[in-house]
Scaffold this active site. Sequence first.
Site, short mmCIF file in Angstrom:
data_model
loop_
_atom_site.label_atom_id
_atom_site.label_comp_id
_atom_site.label_asym_id
_atom_site.label_seq_id
_atom_site.Cartn_x
_atom_site.Cartn_y
_atom_site.Cartn_z
N ARG A 23 1.02 -1.12 0.02
CA ARG A 23 -0.01 0.11 -0.08
C ARG A 23 1.03 1.16 0.07
O ARG A 23 0.36 2.35 -0.34
CB ARG A 23 -0.88 0.03 0.97
CG ARG A 23 -2.02 -1.04 1.00
CD ARG A 23 -3.28 -0.61 2.11
NE ARG A 23 -2.72 -0.88 3.54
CZ ARG A 23 -3.03 -2.20 4.12
NH1 ARG A 23 -3.24 -3.32 3.30
NH2 ARG A 23 -2.62 -2.49 5.21
N CYS A 44 -5.96 -18.55 15.00
CA CYS A 44 -6.98 -18.48 15.92
C CYS A 44 -8.29 -19.26 15.65
O CYS A 44 -8.64 -19.63 16.56
CB CYS A 44 -7.33 -17.06 16.13
SG CYS A 44 -5.99 -15.98 15.97
N ASN A 272 19.33 -5.53 15.54
CA ASN A 272 20.64 -4.87 15.77
C ASN A 272 21.19 -4.79 14.36
O ASN A 272 22.32 -4.16 14.09
CB ASN A 272 21.64 -5.54 16.68
CG ASN A 272 21.78 -7.00 15.98
OD1 ASN A 272 20.63 -7.80 15.97
ND2 ASN A 272 22.94 -7.52 16.11
N TYR A 277 14.34 -6.29 10.24
CA TYR A 277 13.16 -5.87 11.21
C TYR A 277 12.58 -7.25 11.72
O TYR A 277 12.72 -8.31 11.02
CB TYR A 277 12.08 -5.10 10.63
CG TYR A 277 12.38 -3.53 10.40
CD1 TYR A 277 11.91 -2.60 11.02
CD2 TYR A 277 13.10 -3.44 8.87
CE1 TYR A 277 12.41 -1.16 10.65
CE2 TYR A 277 13.48 -2.20 8.63
CZ TYR A 277 13.12 -1.08 9.46
OH TYR A 277 13.48 0.26 8.96
C1 FAD Z 1 -4.56 -22.64 17.96
C2 FAD Z 1 -4.12 -20.96 18.12
C3 FAD Z 1 -5.15 -20.26 18.39
C4 FAD Z 1 -4.75 -18.61 18.63
N1 FAD Z 1 -5.75 -18.07 19.07
C5 FAD Z 1 -5.41 -16.53 19.25
C6 FAD Z 1 -6.42 -15.95 19.39
O1 FAD Z 1 -7.62 -16.09 19.82
N2 FAD Z 1 -6.30 -14.18 19.76
C7 FAD Z 1 -5.07 -13.81 19.47
O2 FAD Z 1 -4.78 -12.74 19.76
N3 FAD Z 1 -3.87 -14.74 19.06
C8 FAD Z 1 -4.32 -16.06 18.94
N4 FAD Z 1 -3.14 -16.82 18.37
C9 FAD Z 1 -1.70 -16.53 18.37
C10 FAD Z 1 -1.68 -15.97 17.09
O3 FAD Z 1 -1.96 -16.78 16.03
C11 FAD Z 1 -0.13 -15.44 16.92
O4 FAD Z 1 0.24 -14.67 17.93
C12 FAD Z 1 0.07 -14.86 15.39
O5 FAD Z 1 -0.13 -15.83 14.50
C13 FAD Z 1 1.62 -14.57 15.32
O6 FAD Z 1 1.94 -14.16 14.19
P1 FAD Z 1 3.47 -14.52 13.48
O7 FAD Z 1 3.27 -13.71 12.06
O8 FAD Z 1 4.48 -13.92 14.48
O9 FAD Z 1 3.53 -15.79 13.44
P2 FAD Z 1 2.60 -17.08 12.83
O10 FAD Z 1 1.36 -16.38 12.44
O11 FAD Z 1 2.92 -18.24 13.47
O12 FAD Z 1 3.42 -17.11 11.27
C14 FAD Z 1 4.74 -17.51 11.08
C15 FAD Z 1 5.07 -18.47 10.08
O13 FAD Z 1 6.25 -18.30 9.61
C16 FAD Z 1 6.80 -19.43 9.04
N5 FAD Z 1 8.00 -19.70 9.15
C17 FAD Z 1 9.00 -19.68 10.23
N6 FAD Z 1 10.27 -19.96 9.74
C18 FAD Z 1 10.25 -19.77 8.67
C19 FAD Z 1 11.62 -19.71 7.65
N7 FAD Z 1 12.73 -19.81 8.12
N8 FAD Z 1 11.17 -19.73 6.37
C20 FAD Z 1 9.73 -19.58 6.04
N9 FAD Z 1 8.66 -19.54 6.78
C21 FAD Z 1 9.12 -19.67 7.99
C22 FAD Z 1 5.92 -20.33 9.91
O14 FAD Z 1 5.81 -21.90 9.04
C23 FAD Z 1 4.48 -19.85 10.05
O15 FAD Z 1 3.62 -20.17 9.27
C24 FAD Z 1 -3.45 -18.40 18.36
C25 FAD Z 1 -2.67 -19.18 17.96
C26 FAD Z 1 -2.62 -20.58 17.56
C27 FAD Z 1 -1.72 -21.67 17.28
#
Ligand code: FAD
Length: 566
Positions: A23, A44, A272, A277
């Site tokens: 965007r 979630c 760092n 990021y």
């Molecule tokens: C069952 C469940 C229920 C949840 N319910 C809630 C809720 O109700 N409310 C709420 O606020 N939060 C909830 N959460 C938490 C929320 O989903 C996470 O906080 C959020 O998804 C974090 O986002 P993220 O991008 O950090 O990680 P993620 O969404 O987990 O995404 C990270 C992705 O990075 C990929 N990855 C990792 N390393 C690499 C690599 N080296 N190369 C390529 N890809 C890679 C992984 O495969 C993964 O798919 C829930 C989580 C789960 C599992």
Amino acid sequence: MSKKMLIVGGVAGGASTAARLRRLEENSEIIMFERGPHVSFSNCCLPYHLSNMIEDHEDLVLMNPEVFFKQYRIDARVYNEVISINREDKTVTVKNVVTKESYEESYDKLILSPGAKAIVPRIEGIENINMYTVRNVVDIAKLNTCIKENEYKNISVIGGGFIGVEVAENLKEAGYNVTLIEASKQIMRPFDYDMVQILHKEIYDHGIDLIVGDKVVKFENNSIILQSGKKVNSDVVVMAIGVTPETDLATSCGIELGETGAIKVDQNYMTNDKNIYAVGDAIEVYHALTKSITKLPLAGPAQKQARAVANHIYKIPSRNTGFIGSSCIKIFDFNAASTGLNEGMIDALNMNINYDTVRVIPQDKVGLMPGSQPLHFKLLYEVPTGKILGAQAVGKGNVDKRVDIIATLIKTGGTIEDLKDLELCYAPPFGTAKDVVNMAGLVASNLLDGTFKQVYVHQIRELVENKEFIIDVREKDEYDAGHIIGAVNIPLSEIRDRVNEIPKDKDVYLHCRSAQRSYNAALALQHLGFDNIYNVAGGFMGLCFNEYFNDKVTGRDSVVTNYNFK
Ligand SMILES: Cc1cc2nc3c(=O)[nH]c(=O)nc-3n(C[C@H](O)[C@H](O)[C@H](O)COP(=O)(O)OP(=O)(O)OC[C@H]3O[C@@H](n4cnc5c(N)ncnc54)[C@H](O)[C@@H]3O)c2cc1C
């Protein structure tokens, strides 16, 4: 010149960063790597596939790479794992996990959003059990298929946090025999011990075998052996004891971790390395109330961080106000929400803070309206400033709205005076003219002014054991239906005529159903010259919820003749 941006992780933080970057500039090159088969799925919603509320696991995937490209010109590459980062050359090495081929890609800016992984503890016998964790669509589909195809019946969930509780609930809804095992004395740490008893009861009443305060020590054949010696038969175990940030990729190229073991970032989520990021579950954040660094694995914060990173790359300032931890959950017929500090947290962090609490249980909408339900509300505020510190709400109705109001006030530095003054929407189907949160503000203000004194429901057992003077000010029929053992019944409507039955030389504790009538009785007695009166915050209903689960699972004597939960 247009930038080339690479993103590791294609779900909450990653996909949100990618969309915001697009965007902000049309011509930049954006590549998002995801090692799994799906980008942009709803983590979630995963547990709701187990109860068939979401029938097809493919529906959990919100957007596919084709749509990412067509709508946003974002190159989303699934089955592509970033395996190393060369910070000097500003390149990453990517492995296609299907073809096993590797290739390099250069970047101007690299954004890490690799998430967190489920913690799997080393427990004796774990290698021989049917164990699952729940993190993505593949995990939930595998778990669901396994239990269905093998016609398994007995499933144990280890860990009483959000994921464990939601998985247990949905498995129970699907008809399985479910045991939920939690090592500490309560599930759901965002709630205090008194408030969580409502949730314990709900889980227990729905037939889940809820075991708290007992730890898994080993797995043996198809059984889980607990520290107490108890054996739980399980065909399948779901491990949900928490998550740990995915940091291997970051540390392998010298990206610093912080004190919590998550990726350390500055106020703009820069690591760092000024070209790298990080956002989401992999990072640590500043908690605006504890004034400390913490991990906060929630979707809302991940999305906010994603937007802030994209803005920073394009030199658009965003102010990082820190996080306070707001969350909610549905457990069978109850909804629960919390924000900010709770008593357990203040205790655990040894915070030097003077605070008090209010516990009210008004109806969530006008009592005459269909669906009107009691709403258990707890507010924490600082003494003497009245600054709002946190809140928890549990009920069958709209708890998130109430807690969101408190979260907003906390972020704007609000006090209990602001809370009681808030002018909120009202019509009978939605709420009451004096909303739950206004009422909590008024009670807090009265407490702070010294208008009355209170005791809490967790203190009642001791008062009963010590045969203290407790007056039940409900009407006689309510008292007869169930009351505190040893309590004297003097209804509010009779209290002014029966003051001679009330001692002045010892403490007197007044209660009603929810603490409202007893508050009126307390004030009347104070005006009549009593200075020894305490109101029981939460009243008889709060007490019943507080006692029930522990009464049932320990077999201890009840302090009430009969429970009342309405
Ligand atoms: C069952 C469940 C229920 C949840 N319910 C809630 C809720 O109700 N409310 C709420 O606020 N939060 C909830 N959460 C938490 C929320 O989903 C996470 O906080 C959020 O998804 C974090 O986002 P993220 O991008 O950090 O990680 P993620 O969404 O987990 O995404 C990270 C992705 O990075 C990929 N990855 C990792 N390393 C690499 C690599 N080296 N190369 C390529 N890809 C890679 C992984 O495969 C993964 O798919 C829930 C989580 C789960 C599992």
